[in-house]
Design a protein around this motif. Structure first.
Motif, PDB file in Angstrom:
ATOM      1  N   GLY A 249      -3.195   3.003  -0.219  1.00 15.71           N
ATOM      2  CA  GLY A 249      -3.440   1.587   0.042  1.00 15.71           C
ATOM      3  C   GLY A 249      -2.655   1.135   1.254  1.00 15.71           C
TER       4      GLY A 249
ATOM      5  N   THR B  27      -8.251  -5.435  -3.517  1.00 21.12           N
ATOM      6  CA  THR B  27      -7.089  -6.102  -2.931  1.00 21.12           C
ATOM      7  C   THR B  27      -6.302  -6.793  -4.030  1.00 21.12           C
ATOM      8  OG1 THR B  27      -8.365  -6.487  -0.914  1.00 21.12           O
ATOM      9  CG2 THR B  27      -6.322  -7.750  -1.174  1.00 21.12           C
ATOM     10  N   ASN B  28      -4.993  -6.596  -4.017  1.00 18.47           N
ATOM     11  CA  ASN B  28      -4.083  -7.249  -4.949  1.00 18.47           C
ATOM     12  C   ASN B  28      -3.087  -8.062  -4.129  1.00 18.47           C
ATOM     13  OD1 ASN B  28      -1.538  -6.010  -7.288  1.00 18.47           O
ATOM     14  ND2 ASN B  28      -2.394  -8.017  -7.113  1.00 18.47           N
TER      15      ASN B  28
ATOM     16  N   ALA C 287       0.142  -8.355   0.240  1.00 16.27           N
ATOM     17  CA  ALA C 287      -1.034  -7.832  -0.451  1.00 16.27           C
ATOM     18  C   ALA C 287      -1.135  -6.335  -0.225  1.00 16.27           C
ATOM     19  CB  ALA C 287      -2.296  -8.529   0.047  1.00 16.27           C
TER      20      ALA C 287
ATOM     21  N   THR D  78      -0.754 -11.662   4.063  1.00 16.81           N
ATOM     22  CA  THR D  78      -1.934 -12.520   4.083  1.00 16.81           C
ATOM     23  C   THR D  78      -1.695 -13.688   5.050  1.00 16.81           C
ATOM     24  OG1 THR D  78      -1.144 -13.895   2.263  1.00 16.81           O
ATOM     25  CG2 THR D  78      -2.469 -11.957   1.672  1.00 16.81           C
TER      26      THR D  78
ATOM     27  N   VAL E 106     -13.664  -1.959  -2.223  1.00 17.49           N
ATOM     28  CA  VAL E 106     -12.453  -2.501  -1.613  1.00 17.49           C
ATOM     29  C   VAL E 106     -11.739  -3.302  -2.694  1.00 17.49           C
ATOM     30  CG1 VAL E 106     -11.476  -3.976   0.181  1.00 17.49           C
ATOM     31  CG2 VAL E 106     -13.539  -2.629   0.664  1.00 17.49           C
TER      32      VAL E 106
ATOM     33  N   ARG F 277      -4.222  -3.329  -0.140  1.00 22.67           N
ATOM     34  CA  ARG F 277      -5.678  -3.123  -0.113  1.00 22.67           C
ATOM     35  C   ARG F 277      -5.977  -1.631  -0.178  1.00 22.67           C
ATOM     36  NH1 ARG F 277      -7.858  -6.407   3.995  1.00 22.67           N
ATOM     37  NH2 ARG F 277      -8.135  -7.881   2.292  1.00 22.67           N
TER      38      ARG F 277
END
Length: 166
Positions: free
Chosen positions: A5, A118-119, A16, A10, A116, A18
């Protein structure tokens, strides 16, 4: 493509992670891998029903493995600790979990799908262990999609990945 990742900032200054996966499976099959309770129970770090319409409150509960391994206790009140933001099968799943944003985007490709994930984190200091945990979970998702037996524990794998990152 980085299996671990990509950590980034952001627009609003949060941290984040990804992940991008190219999968040789149609979007509907990938969608099931990230929403079906029987598949989630093998890799997702909570018990939750993600097959809910946008706007629904969500309850992310403690798994049996977390109870056994860490002594975590389920919340008997089952108070919501999340909300479904977008639920558009089989392409977009987005929800909030204890202040974090989790977004899954599935796009069909000629070879299958592009996933995809994202967190957006609430605590930037956990980016590396969180990335290890999600990588371990995504390894299980890929094995499930490919009908490979899961012969490892995702929590053990996440610990191994995090230790290798030091």
């Amino acid at each position: 493509m980085d299996k671990r990742g990509t950590v980034f900032e952001t627009e609003d200054g949060r941290t984040a992670i990804r992940f991008v996966r190219l999968l040789p499976h149609p979007p509907e099959k990938v969608w099931a891998a990230i929403t079906d309770p029987s598949q989630l129970s093998v890799w997702f770090p909570a018990v939750v029903d993600l097959n809910r319409p946008a706007g629904s409150e969500l309850h992310f509960g403690v798994t049996a493995e977390q109870q056994r391994r860490y002594g975590m206790i389920p919340d008997p009140s089952r108070k919501p600790n999340g909300r479904m933001l977008r639920h558009e099968p089989p392409t977009i799943l987005e929800y909030e979990w204890s202040g974090e944003l989790l977004s899954w985007e599935i796009t069909g490709t000629p070879e299958g799908s592009r996933l995809v994930f994202t967190n957006v984190l609430t605590d930037p200091t956990i980016a590396n262990p969180a990335a290890a945990g999600w990588q371990a979970g995504l390894e299980v998702v890929e094995a499930q999609l490919n009908n490979h037996p899961i012969t490892w524990n995702p929590l053990d794998r996440a610990t191994e990945l995090a230790a290798n990152d030091k």
